[in-house]
Design a protein around this motif. Structure first.
Motif, PDB file in Angstrom:
ATOM      1  N   ILE A   1       1.436  -6.208  -5.897  1.00  0.00           N
ATOM      2  CA  ILE A   1       2.703  -5.746  -6.460  1.00  0.00           C
ATOM      3  C   ILE A   1       2.709  -5.893  -7.980  1.00  0.00           C
ATOM      4  CG2 ILE A   1       5.186  -6.207  -6.554  1.00  0.00           C
ATOM      5  CD1 ILE A   1       5.018  -6.903  -3.558  1.00  0.00           C
ATOM      6  N   GLU A   2       2.198  -7.010  -8.484  1.00  0.00           N
ATOM      7  CA  GLU A   2       2.110  -7.187  -9.941  1.00  0.00           C
ATOM      8  C   GLU A   2       1.232  -6.112 -10.584  1.00  0.00           C
ATOM      9  OE1 GLU A   2       2.634 -11.569 -11.629  1.00  0.00           O
ATOM     10  OE2 GLU A   2       0.932 -11.424 -10.266  1.00  0.00           O
ATOM     11  N   ALA A   3       0.147  -5.747  -9.926  1.00  0.00           N
ATOM     12  CA  ALA A   3      -0.744  -4.716 -10.467  1.00  0.00           C
ATOM     13  C   ALA A   3      -0.017  -3.381 -10.589  1.00  0.00           C
ATOM     14  CB  ALA A   3      -1.985  -4.577  -9.588  1.00  0.00           C
ATOM     15  N   ILE A   4       0.800  -3.048  -9.588  1.00  0.00           N
ATOM     16  CA  ILE A   4       1.577  -1.807  -9.630  1.00  0.00           C
ATOM     17  C   ILE A   4       2.617  -1.860 -10.739  1.00  0.00           C
ATOM     18  CG2 ILE A   4       3.187  -0.350  -8.333  1.00  0.00           C
ATOM     19  CD1 ILE A   4       1.734  -1.357  -5.768  1.00  0.00           C
ATOM     20  N   VAL A   5       3.280  -2.995 -10.869  1.00  0.00           N
ATOM     21  CA  VAL A   5       4.289  -3.172 -11.918  1.00  0.00           C
ATOM     22  C   VAL A   5       3.663  -2.957 -13.296  1.00  0.00           C
ATOM     23  CG1 VAL A   5       5.714  -4.921 -13.067  1.00  0.00           C
ATOM     24  CG2 VAL A   5       5.837  -4.648 -10.585  1.00  0.00           C
ATOM     25  N   ARG A   6       2.509  -3.550 -13.524  1.00  0.00           N
ATOM     26  CA  ARG A   6       1.839  -3.406 -14.829  1.00  0.00           C
ATOM     27  C   ARG A   6       1.404  -1.965 -15.061  1.00  0.00           C
ATOM     28  NH1 ARG A   6      -0.525  -8.424 -13.255  1.00  0.00           N
ATOM     29  NH2 ARG A   6      -2.354  -7.302 -12.471  1.00  0.00           N
TER      30      ARG A   6
ATOM     31  N   PHE B   1       6.789 -15.077 -10.774  1.00  0.00           N
ATOM     32  CA  PHE B   1       5.986 -13.871 -10.992  1.00  0.00           C
ATOM     33  C   PHE B   1       6.767 -12.852 -11.816  1.00  0.00           C
ATOM     34  CE2 PHE B   1       4.220 -15.828  -7.214  1.00  0.00           C
ATOM     35  CZ  PHE B   1       2.857 -15.673  -7.369  1.00  0.00           C
ATOM     36  N   GLY B   2       8.068 -12.761 -11.541  1.00  0.00           N
ATOM     37  CA  GLY B   2       8.947 -11.864 -12.277  1.00  0.00           C
ATOM     38  C   GLY B   2      10.253 -12.584 -12.551  1.00  0.00           C
ATOM     39  N   THR B   3      11.362 -11.867 -12.457  1.00  0.00           N
ATOM     40  CA  THR B   3      12.678 -12.499 -12.529  1.00  0.00           C
ATOM     41  C   THR B   3      13.061 -12.887 -11.105  1.00  0.00           C
ATOM     42  OG1 THR B   3      13.315 -11.152 -14.436  1.00  0.00           O
ATOM     43  CG2 THR B   3      15.087 -12.191 -13.188  1.00  0.00           C
TER      44      THR B   3
ATOM     45  N   THR C   1       0.818  -1.211   0.000  1.00  0.00           N
ATOM     46  CA  THR C   1       0.000   0.000   0.000  1.00  0.00           C
ATOM     47  C   THR C   1       0.859   1.272   0.000  1.00  0.00           C
ATOM     48  OG1 THR C   1      -0.168   0.184   2.423  1.00  0.00           O
ATOM     49  CG2 THR C   1      -1.788  -1.217   1.305  1.00  0.00           C
ATOM     50  N   LEU C   2       2.150   1.134   0.268  1.00  0.00           N
ATOM     51  CA  LEU C   2       3.050   2.291   0.316  1.00  0.00           C
ATOM     52  C   LEU C   2       3.919   2.421  -0.933  1.00  0.00           C
ATOM     53  CD1 LEU C   2       4.324   1.964   4.009  1.00  0.00           C
ATOM     54  CD2 LEU C   2       2.391   3.311   3.159  1.00  0.00           C
ATOM     55  N   ILE C   3       3.842   1.454  -1.830  1.00  0.00           N
ATOM     56  CA  ILE C   3       4.780   1.424  -2.952  1.00  0.00           C
ATOM     57  C   ILE C   3       4.532   2.555  -3.948  1.00  0.00           C
ATOM     58  CG2 ILE C   3       5.490   0.113  -4.992  1.00  0.00           C
ATOM     59  CD1 ILE C   3       5.277  -2.431  -3.315  1.00  0.00           C
ATOM     60  N   GLU C   4       3.278   2.743  -4.351  1.00  0.00           N
ATOM     61  CA  GLU C   4       3.014   3.709  -5.425  1.00  0.00           C
ATOM     62  C   GLU C   4       3.475   5.114  -5.061  1.00  0.00           C
ATOM     63  OE1 GLU C   4      -0.160   2.965  -8.614  1.00  0.00           O
ATOM     64  OE2 GLU C   4      -1.173   2.513  -6.717  1.00  0.00           O
TER      65      GLU C   4
END
Length: 366
Positions: free
Chosen positions: A137-142, A168-170, A109-112
């Motif tokens: 986290i994936e939603a934010i990345v996209r 999920f990623g690398t 919740t603090l990433i964006e």
């Protein structure tokens, strides 16, 4: 003394290593390739690239995604320092976002609020073997077109709804002796991107696409066949090891959950208990000393958040703290660092060991 960690290597591992020595092929060879294929299958990804350590895996994953000077990478302040060190080693800037008080993982919740025009990647850590909230986290990345690099160094075969971390990623894994499986030293990068995998293979091998044909500035970060031989045996034991860790953790939780904060596990999440961590709000260090005196090894993972480490304190220009929460501090991470205490959970524990751990912790709780 009941140890906090105990690598489990037996006759099969010894035989595998001796076979490599007898073959004369000690450096990167057929066993490394076989180990890569087996680990890719384990993580349900197309590619796995073996390297010399978990730190090397992180560094090469960042480089393969062209992350370097001028770029920012959002990550957790509560992990082993290698997570942030790898970001610095490629010339990028770690941006620390505070953690959740119950999972100890980065707070999605603090990433964006931490994202800027310089943000290139998010690097969450599946701490102690518990997956981060990858859906958020994936939603934010996209949404922000970022790179996702998973520090899964403590989380072999951890999963969310059956999907393994590292897919999920690398993904970046470590095989250090205290990890859930070991190659003595070593690491692995997992990916579904064949181009990223090829870049890492070149970078780990002095920048060579083929022998004596250098196409990039590379490094000597290869895995040996000796390490891979260990890994090929250990990976077949990993599920047995993991089920025993989970069973040991379930016993500890069933006995301790009413008196201390025990590990959080959401429905659908597979916690693989690299560490079994309780929270001791007061006198944590005294608990550790008393348990040691009573024959129980403990660990503090970690006594300082990364930004509190002397090197980082002396180099404030090298990192950034997200201002989404506390104006100048990472309050949850700093508080948790004074409270967490790891109890033995490894698969070599006997029922008598587990009962002794429970008895002594209950005694400390009064």
């Amino acid at each position: 003394m009941i140890s906090i960690a105990q690598p489990l290597c037996g006759v099969e591992e010894g035989k595998a290593v001796l076979e490599v020595i007898a073959s004369g092929q000690l450096a990167q060879g057929e066993r490394v390739t076989a180990f890569e294929h087996r680990f890719a299958d384990l993580c349900t990804v197309k590619e796995a690239v073996a390297v010399s350590s978990g730190t090397a895996a992180l560094q090469l994953a960042l480089l393969a995604h062209n992350i370097g000077p001028g770029d920012e990478v959002i990550t957790t302040p509560f992990s082993f320092a290698a997570t942030a060190n790898a970001i610095l080693q490629v010339g990028a800037t770690p941006v620390f976002v505070d953690i959740e008080a119950d999972s100890y993982n980065i707070d999605p919740t603090l990433i964006e609020a931490a994202i800027t025009a310089r943000t290139k990647a998010i690097l969450p850590v599946h701490l102690y073997g518990y997956p981060c909230d990858m859906e958020r986290i994936e939603a934010i990345v996209r949404a922000h077109h970022l790179v996702l690099i998973e520090d899964a160094c403590q989380a072999h075969v951890a999963a969310i709804a059956g999907k393994p971390v590292g897919s999920f990623g690398t993904g970046c894994f470590s095989f250090y002796p205290t990890k859930n499986m070991t190659t003595g030293e070593g690491g692995m990068v997992t990916t579904n991107d064949t181009e990223i995998a090829e870049r890492i293979r070149i970078l780990r091998n002095q920048g060579q696409r083929e022998r004596y044909c250098q196409v990039a500035l590379g490094y000597n970060l290869r895995m040996t066949d000796i390490a891979a031989a260990l890994g090929l045996v250990q990976v077949e034991k990993l599920e047995t090891f993991t089920k025993q860790r989970i069973a040991n953790a379930a016993f500890l939780t069933s006995c301790l959950a009413e008196v201390v904060q025990t590990p959080k596990v959401l429905a659908g999440y597979r916690h693989v208990y690299h560490q079994y961590v309780i929270k001791v709000p007061q006198q944590r260090d005294e608990w550790a000393k008393k348990l040691h005196a009573r024959g129980i090894g403990t660990g503090i993972h970690y006594p300082l958040a990364i930004h509190q480490q002397p090197f980082y304190q002396a180099s404030p220009h090298l990192f950034r703290i997200s201002r989404a929460g506390e104006p100048s501090r990472l309050l949850v991470a700093e508080t948790v660092a004074t409270q967490v205490l790891s109890l033995p959970v490894h698969p070599a524990l006997s029922m008598a060991d587990l009962q002794k751990i429970v008895e002594e912790v209950l005694e400390l709780c009064g």
